[in-house]
Design a protein around this motif. Structure first.
Motif, PDB file in Angstrom:
ATOM      1  N   ASP A  61       0.850  -1.200   0.000  1.00  0.00           N
ATOM      2  CA  ASP A  61       0.000   0.000   0.000  1.00  0.00           C
ATOM      3  C   ASP A  61       0.882   1.245   0.000  1.00  0.00           C
ATOM      4  O   ASP A  61       0.891   2.019   0.953  1.00  0.00           O
ATOM      5  N   MET A  62       1.634   1.424  -1.067  1.00  0.00           N
ATOM      6  CA  MET A  62       2.582   2.525  -1.116  1.00  0.00           C
ATOM      7  C   MET A  62       1.891   3.890  -1.125  1.00  0.00           C
ATOM      8  O   MET A  62       2.521   4.899  -0.805  1.00  0.00           O
ATOM      9  N   LYS A  63       0.612   3.930  -1.474  1.00  0.00           N
ATOM     10  CA  LYS A  63      -0.112   5.202  -1.431  1.00  0.00           C
ATOM     11  C   LYS A  63      -0.091   5.786  -0.021  1.00  0.00           C
ATOM     12  O   LYS A  63      -0.017   7.008   0.160  1.00  0.00           O
ATOM     13  N   THR A  64      -0.162   4.920   0.994  1.00  0.00           N
ATOM     14  CA  THR A  64      -0.105   5.369   2.390  1.00  0.00           C
ATOM     15  C   THR A  64       1.237   5.037   3.033  1.00  0.00           C
ATOM     16  O   THR A  64       1.368   5.098   4.244  1.00  0.00           O
ATOM     17  N   ARG A  65       2.223   4.676   2.220  1.00  0.00           N
ATOM     18  CA  ARG A  65       3.535   4.246   2.719  1.00  0.00           C
ATOM     19  C   ARG A  65       3.410   3.053   3.657  1.00  0.00           C
ATOM     20  O   ARG A  65       4.045   2.978   4.703  1.00  0.00           O
ATOM     21  N   ASN A  66       2.550   2.124   3.238  1.00  0.00           N
ATOM     22  CA  ASN A  66       2.316   0.896   4.008  1.00  0.00           C
ATOM     23  C   ASN A  66       1.932   1.192   5.454  1.00  0.00           C
ATOM     24  O   ASN A  66       2.372   0.504   6.396  1.00  0.00           O
ATOM     25  N   ALA A  67       1.084   2.208   5.629  1.00  0.00           N
ATOM     26  CA  ALA A  67       0.613   2.547   6.967  1.00  0.00           C
ATOM     27  C   ALA A  67      -0.145   1.372   7.570  1.00  0.00           C
ATOM     28  O   ALA A  67      -0.868   0.649   6.873  1.00  0.00           O
ATOM     29  N   LEU A  68       0.020   1.200   8.876  1.00  0.00           N
ATOM     30  CA  LEU A  68      -0.681   0.118   9.571  1.00  0.00           C
ATOM     31  C   LEU A  68      -2.087   0.592   9.932  1.00  0.00           C
ATOM     32  O   LEU A  68      -2.434   0.811  11.086  1.00  0.00           O
ATOM     33  N   SER A  69      -2.892   0.724   8.906  1.00  0.00           N
ATOM     34  CA  SER A  69      -4.303   1.064   9.075  1.00  0.00           C
ATOM     35  C   SER A  69      -5.030  -0.124   9.675  1.00  0.00           C
ATOM     36  O   SER A  69      -4.481  -1.228   9.771  1.00  0.00           O
ATOM     37  N   MET A  70      -6.269   0.068  10.056  1.00  0.00           N
ATOM     38  CA  MET A  70      -7.056  -1.048  10.584  1.00  0.00           C
ATOM     39  C   MET A  70      -7.143  -2.176   9.558  1.00  0.00           C
ATOM     40  O   MET A  70      -7.008  -3.352   9.904  1.00  0.00           O
ATOM     41  N   LYS A  71      -7.326  -1.822   8.305  1.00  0.00           N
ATOM     42  CA  LYS A  71      -7.448  -2.856   7.277  1.00  0.00           C
ATOM     43  C   LYS A  71      -6.123  -3.566   7.056  1.00  0.00           C
ATOM     44  O   LYS A  71      -6.080  -4.793   6.929  1.00  0.00           O
ATOM     45  N   MET A  72      -5.027  -2.801   7.015  1.00  0.00           N
ATOM     46  CA  MET A  72      -3.714  -3.428   6.858  1.00  0.00           C
ATOM     47  C   MET A  72      -3.431  -4.378   8.015  1.00  0.00           C
ATOM     48  O   MET A  72      -2.977  -5.523   7.802  1.00  0.00           O
ATOM     49  N   MET A  73      -3.688  -3.948   9.244  1.00  0.00           N
ATOM     50  CA  MET A  73      -3.411  -4.807  10.397  1.00  0.00           C
ATOM     51  C   MET A  73      -4.284  -6.051  10.390  1.00  0.00           C
ATOM     52  O   MET A  73      -3.816  -7.158  10.698  1.00  0.00           O
ATOM     53  N   THR A  74      -5.548  -5.891  10.017  1.00  0.00           N
ATOM     54  CA  THR A  74      -6.457  -7.041   9.952  1.00  0.00           C
ATOM     55  C   THR A  74      -5.967  -8.055   8.925  1.00  0.00           C
ATOM     56  O   THR A  74      -5.960  -9.269   9.174  1.00  0.00           O
ATOM     57  N   GLU A  75      -5.525  -7.566   7.775  1.00  0.00           N
ATOM     58  CA  GLU A  75      -5.049  -8.469   6.739  1.00  0.00           C
ATOM     59  C   GLU A  75      -3.737  -9.154   7.147  1.00  0.00           C
ATOM     60  O   GLU A  75      -3.534 -10.339   6.859  1.00  0.00           O
ATOM     61  N   LEU A  76      -2.867  -8.424   7.811  1.00  0.00           N
ATOM     62  CA  LEU A  76      -1.621  -9.036   8.283  1.00  0.00           C
ATOM     63  C   LEU A  76      -1.899 -10.143   9.303  1.00  0.00           C
ATOM     64  O   LEU A  76      -1.299 -11.224   9.242  1.00  0.00           O
ATOM     65  N   ILE A  77      -2.810  -9.881  10.237  1.00  0.00           N
ATOM     66  CA  ILE A  77      -3.157 -10.893  11.239  1.00  0.00           C
ATOM     67  C   ILE A  77      -3.699 -12.144  10.557  1.00  0.00           C
ATOM     68  O   ILE A  77      -3.304 -13.278  10.868  1.00  0.00           O
ATOM     69  N   THR A  78      -4.599 -11.947   9.622  1.00  0.00           N
ATOM     70  CA  THR A  78      -5.186 -13.075   8.911  1.00  0.00           C
ATOM     71  C   THR A  78      -4.128 -13.867   8.164  1.00  0.00           C
ATOM     72  O   THR A  78      -4.119 -15.102   8.187  1.00  0.00           O
ATOM     73  N   ALA A  79      -3.214 -13.167   7.509  1.00  0.00           N
ATOM     74  CA  ALA A  79      -2.167 -13.839   6.737  1.00  0.00           C
ATOM     75  C   ALA A  79      -1.198 -14.597   7.632  1.00  0.00           C
ATOM     76  O   ALA A  79      -0.701 -15.660   7.262  1.00  0.00           O
ATOM     77  N   ILE A  80      -0.908 -14.066   8.798  1.00  0.00           N
ATOM     78  CA  ILE A  80      -0.001 -14.749   9.737  1.00  0.00           C
ATOM     79  C   ILE A  80      -0.670 -15.977  10.331  1.00  0.00           C
ATOM     80  O   ILE A  80      -0.050 -17.045  10.470  1.00  0.00           O
ATOM     81  N   ASP A  81      -1.947 -15.857  10.689  1.00  0.00           N
ATOM     82  CA  ASP A  81      -2.644 -16.938  11.375  1.00  0.00           C
ATOM     83  C   ASP A  81      -3.177 -18.011  10.437  1.00  0.00           C
ATOM     84  O   ASP A  81      -3.533 -19.107  10.884  1.00  0.00           O
ATOM     85  N   LEU A  82      -3.248 -17.727   9.159  1.00  0.00           N
ATOM     86  CA  LEU A  82      -3.785 -18.670   8.185  1.00  0.00           C
ATOM     87  C   LEU A  82      -3.080 -20.018   8.254  1.00  0.00           C
ATOM     88  O   LEU A  82      -1.862 -20.100   8.141  1.00  0.00           O
ATOM     89  N   ASN A  83      -3.872 -21.076   8.503  1.00  0.00           N
ATOM     90  CA  ASN A  83      -3.331 -22.437   8.425  1.00  0.00           C
ATOM     91  C   ASN A  83      -2.056 -22.580   9.264  1.00  0.00           C
ATOM     92  O   ASN A  83      -1.105 -23.258   8.872  1.00  0.00           O
TER      93      ASN A  83
END
Length: 303
Positions: A61-83
């Motif tokens: 998300d270079m538009k926000t300089r990969n800011a840890l927005s709520m959506k970014m954090m939610t997606e990171l959590i999901t990707a880490i916890d997946l399987n």
């Protein structure tokens, strides 16, 4: 690079896999579900199926300089916890797309007074959830930094099991410059570098270089950006050569004992060693040492 996009489907898939613990010694790689390519917008994932067990999560998300927005954090959590308990999964990297910034930290636009206290609290609760998701991963999580890691972006690195970076990268906790002190980034940073260096970072906001970060222990290795991929490959080859359940047990105990008094930690260490000795892979490793051959791990999950 495979882009995984339905957060809801990923969460359901993770829950399903967590309930399935009966693996064979040569497990069939699990097939990820068909996902809606429109829903996952902040990150890209190169799956462990295509990377010999390494899951690569790339903030995108270079538009926000990969800011840890709520959506970014939610997606990171999901990707880490997946399987997360799959025997196929051996390590995770958290990276960023090519650009000058690894992560600029929180999205400050989400924190203004008009959003309300509940929304502000939700942001920092989600951030804590993300950090603990990294810490509680069953496999090593490696921060791979090529650019500026600032504020919560620096916090993200501090919660990885370890981090590597390009020589051109920088690290900072500049929140006070915007009227919001880096309280939570300071929690992570102060636990891996010395007190005065951490105080310098949070009180001045001045960035430190990759060389300084290496000297302080914020990152473990640095290399020119063009060689960063080779470094990831080399480090992962050492992780991949180990037994998954042995590393899982070791990681759990390593972080557990850090918070205990020395004598208690030693006693708990004794018990954990005995537990480790009962693992099939441990006995295989000991036998292979006696026979002067390479071990043949089963990677069986053991309670």
């Amino acid at each position: 690079m495979i882009r995984l996009n339905s957060v809801k489907n990923l969460i359901n898939w993770t829950s399903l896999c967590a309930r399935s613990r009966n693996y064979s010694s040569n497990p069939t790689p699990p097939v990820l579900p068909n996902l809606n390519q429109q829903d996952f917008t902040k990150i890209k994932i190169s799956s462990e199926q295509s990377n010999d067990g390494l899951r690569r999560i790339v903030m995108n998300d270079m538009k926000t300089r990969n800011a840890l927005s709520m959506k970014m954090m939610t997606e990171l959590i999901t990707a880490i916890d997946l399987n997360k308990s799959s025997e196929l999964l051996r390590a995770i990297t958290i990276e960023s797309v090519e650009g000058p910034v690894y992560s600029a930290g929180h999205n400050l636009k989400e924190m203004t007074g008009d959003k309300g206290v509940e929304a502000q609290q939700a942001i920092f609760s989600k951030c804590s959830e993300l950090m603990m998701s990294i810490r509680n991963s069953e496999v090593p999580v490696i921060g791979v930094v090529n650019g500026l890691a600032a504020a919560a972006g620096c916090q993200l690195i501090s919660y990885c099991d370890f981090a590597i970076s390009s020589t051109s990268s920088k690290f900072s906790t500049p929140g006070a410059s915007f009227g919001l002190f880096c309280h939570t980034p300071g929690v992570g940073v102060s636990r891996i570098i010395n007190r005065s260096s951490a105080a310098f970072m949070v009180l001045t906001g001045m960035p430190i270089s990759a060389e300084e970060a290496l000297r302080l222990g914020l990152v473990m290795k640095i290399t020119p950006a063009a060689e960063l991929e080779n470094m990831v490959t080399e480090i992962y080859s050492h992780i991949k050569s180990k037994s998954r359940p042995v590393l899982k047990l070791g990681k759990e105990f390593f972080y557990q004992q850090l918070h205990h008094p020395l004598e208690q930690a030693m006693k708990e260490g004794e018990a954990t060693v005995i537990k480790n000795l009962q693992y099939d892979d441990c006995q295989e490793g000991l036998q292979s040492f006696k026979e002067k051959r390479s071990p043949k791990w089963t990677h069986h999950q053991q309670s």
